[in-house]
Design a protein around this motif. Structure first.
Motif, PDB file in Angstrom:
ATOM      1  N   GLN A 286      -5.150  -9.518  -7.647  1.00 15.07           N
ATOM      2  CA  GLN A 286      -4.188 -10.615  -7.594  1.00 15.07           C
ATOM      3  C   GLN A 286      -3.898 -11.229  -8.947  1.00 15.07           C
ATOM      4  O   GLN A 286      -2.905 -11.932  -9.112  1.00 15.07           O
TER       5      GLN A 286
ATOM      6  N   GLN B  34      -3.407  -4.306  -3.871  1.00 15.38           N
ATOM      7  CA  GLN B  34      -3.037  -5.677  -3.514  1.00 15.38           C
ATOM      8  C   GLN B  34      -4.151  -6.676  -3.801  1.00 15.38           C
ATOM      9  O   GLN B  34      -3.905  -7.884  -3.886  1.00 15.38           O
ATOM     10  N   ASN B  35      -5.381  -6.170  -3.985  1.00 15.57           N
ATOM     11  CA  ASN B  35      -6.508  -7.056  -4.243  1.00 15.57           C
ATOM     12  C   ASN B  35      -6.610  -7.484  -5.705  1.00 15.57           C
ATOM     13  O   ASN B  35      -7.376  -8.388  -6.038  1.00 15.57           O
TER      14      ASN B  35
ATOM     15  N   THR C  61       2.794  -3.777  -0.277  1.00 14.42           N
ATOM     16  CA  THR C  61       1.773  -4.756  -0.646  1.00 14.42           C
ATOM     17  C   THR C  61       1.684  -4.978  -2.148  1.00 14.42           C
ATOM     18  O   THR C  61       0.982  -5.885  -2.600  1.00 14.42           O
ATOM     19  N   ILE C  62       2.405  -4.166  -2.942  1.00 17.75           N
ATOM     20  CA  ILE C  62       2.475  -4.416  -4.387  1.00 17.75           C
ATOM     21  C   ILE C  62       3.028  -5.825  -4.637  1.00 17.75           C
ATOM     22  O   ILE C  62       2.747  -6.456  -5.659  1.00 17.75           O
ATOM     23  N   SER C  63       3.823  -6.314  -3.691  1.00 17.73           N
ATOM     24  CA  SER C  63       4.402  -7.646  -3.845  1.00 17.73           C
ATOM     25  C   SER C  63       3.344  -8.741  -3.838  1.00 17.73           C
ATOM     26  O   SER C  63       3.639  -9.885  -4.204  1.00 17.73           O
ATOM     27  N   ASP C  64       2.106  -8.410  -3.432  1.00 16.47           N
ATOM     28  CA  ASP C  64       1.020  -9.402  -3.461  1.00 16.47           C
ATOM     29  C   ASP C  64       0.512  -9.656  -4.878  1.00 16.47           C
ATOM     30  O   ASP C  64      -0.233 -10.615  -5.101  1.00 16.47           O
ATOM     31  N   LEU C  65       0.905  -8.803  -5.818  1.00 18.10           N
ATOM     32  CA  LEU C  65       0.480  -8.985  -7.211  1.00 18.10           C
ATOM     33  C   LEU C  65       1.399 -10.017  -7.861  1.00 18.10           C
ATOM     34  O   LEU C  65       2.237  -9.709  -8.707  1.00 18.10           O
ATOM     35  N   SER C  66       1.237 -11.244  -7.463  1.00 21.74           N
ATOM     36  CA  SER C  66       2.189 -12.296  -7.810  1.00 21.74           C
ATOM     37  C   SER C  66       2.241 -12.606  -9.300  1.00 21.74           C
ATOM     38  O   SER C  66       3.207 -13.191  -9.777  1.00 21.74           O
TER      39      SER C  66
ATOM     40  N   LEU D 131      -3.709   1.396  -1.480  1.00 17.07           N
ATOM     41  CA  LEU D 131      -3.379   0.099  -0.910  1.00 17.07           C
ATOM     42  C   LEU D 131      -4.254  -1.006  -1.477  1.00 17.07           C
ATOM     43  O   LEU D 131      -3.895  -2.189  -1.421  1.00 17.07           O
ATOM     44  N   GLN D 132      -5.412  -0.622  -2.029  1.00 15.13           N
ATOM     45  CA  GLN D 132      -6.323  -1.634  -2.576  1.00 15.13           C
ATOM     46  C   GLN D 132      -5.736  -2.373  -3.768  1.00 15.13           C
ATOM     47  O   GLN D 132      -6.287  -3.382  -4.214  1.00 15.13           O
TER      48      GLN D 132
ATOM     49  N   GLN E 191      10.360  -6.118  -0.770  1.00 13.12           N
ATOM     50  CA  GLN E 191       9.407  -7.206  -1.018  1.00 13.12           C
ATOM     51  C   GLN E 191       9.147  -7.423  -2.505  1.00 13.12           C
ATOM     52  O   GLN E 191       8.691  -8.500  -2.907  1.00 13.12           O
TER      53      GLN E 191
END
Length: 279
Positions: free
Chosen positions: A111, A108-109, A130-135, A105-106, A154
């Motif tokens: 970025q 997502q950090n 949370t992979i979607s946080d890798l914009s 899960l890390q 997502q």
């Protein structure tokens, strides 16, 4: 090499180096790009690498024998290495190893990451939404693992994604909608998932009435005209078959008329006893 603390790029790929990854590499405080692909390294990624949190820009450990669950410590940023460090590009390549466990899960950090490759490992579990946080990501490869579950919707928010592959896993459900960047991905991005359906795969997802045959009408699956025709036909064929059998076999014919006569007389006397007034 242990004393080369000012080294910024180290490429020892495509050799026959083996054993564990040297812990002293974590002391190379100015190291920005570390490429150790196509060797025979195995075991753990040393915890000393955490000390490179603000210096290490790119890490390539692909095509080795690393076979432990993957865990990450957040880095400031990662830059893609191709002979030199290119500004504002990023990448982590751990493909072609023996990594196990779930996708951390890390992730997502990270970025600012642009290239992420975990293909050809033994990862299990779902793809984290949370992979979607890798914009900023442009290339995401989870192919040839043992991932399961659905592909998170997502991911449709990854507007810069140009390379995407989850082929040859155990994913199920429907593929993401063919919109945005996902409209550019072909069948090869999803192939090898037997329980996955939807475009661009040839397997359609059966939902509701779409699973009914094309010739089904409002009367349902049973054609009533055919039903009535077969019903009447059976009542015509059955008496004919009985008549033919009785005509051929005299014994059965005699027994048939005997039972018919007995049944008729029983009905006659039953009606006679229960309907006519007694004298």
């Amino acid at each position: 090499m242990e004393n080369m603390s000012l080294l910024s790029i180290l490429d020892i790929s495509s050799n026959t180096l083996s054993g564990g990854i040297p812990r002293w590499m974590g002391k190379m405080s100015n190291l920005e790009a570390l490429v150790m692909a196509n060797n025979h390294f195995e075991g753990l990624i040393p915890m000393e690498f955490c000390k490179l949190n603000y210096s290490l820009k790119f890490l390539d450990l692909s095509a080795n024998n690393i076979s432990v669950p993957i865990e990450f410590t957040v880095k400031s940023i990662s830059y893609f290495y191709k002979g030199r460090v290119l500004t504002y590009l990023s990448g982590i390549d751990l493909s072609c190893n023996k990594l196990t466990g779930e996708v951390p899960l890390q992730l997502q950090n990270f970025q600012y990451i642009i290239v992420l490759n975990f293909s050809h490992n033994s990862l299990i579990g779902p793809i984290p939404p949370t992979i979607s946080d890798l914009s900023q990501i442009e290339s995401l490869d989870f192919s040839h693992n043992h991932l399961s579950g659905n592909i998170p919707s997502q991911l449709l928010g990854l507007n810069f994604l140009s390379v995407f592959s989850v082929a040859y896993n155990n994913l199920s459900g429907t593929t993401p909608q063919m919109t945005g960047q996902f409209a550019t991905f072909k069948e090869s991005s999803y192939v090898g998932n037997p329980f996955l359906c939807g475009e661009p795969l040839p397997k359609n997802c059966s939902t509701g009435s779409s699973s009914m045959p094309r010739n089904a009408t409002d009367e349902g699956f049973l054609n009533m005209k055919v039903f009535y025709t077969s019903f009447v036909g059976s009542y015509i064929v059955m008496p004919l078959c009985i008549a033919i059998v009785l005509y051929i076999n005299p014994y059965w014919r005699q027994a048939w008329f005997y039972h018919v006569e007995a049944a008729t007389m029983s009905c006659y006397y039953f009606v006679l006893d229960n309907t006519l007034p007694k004298r």
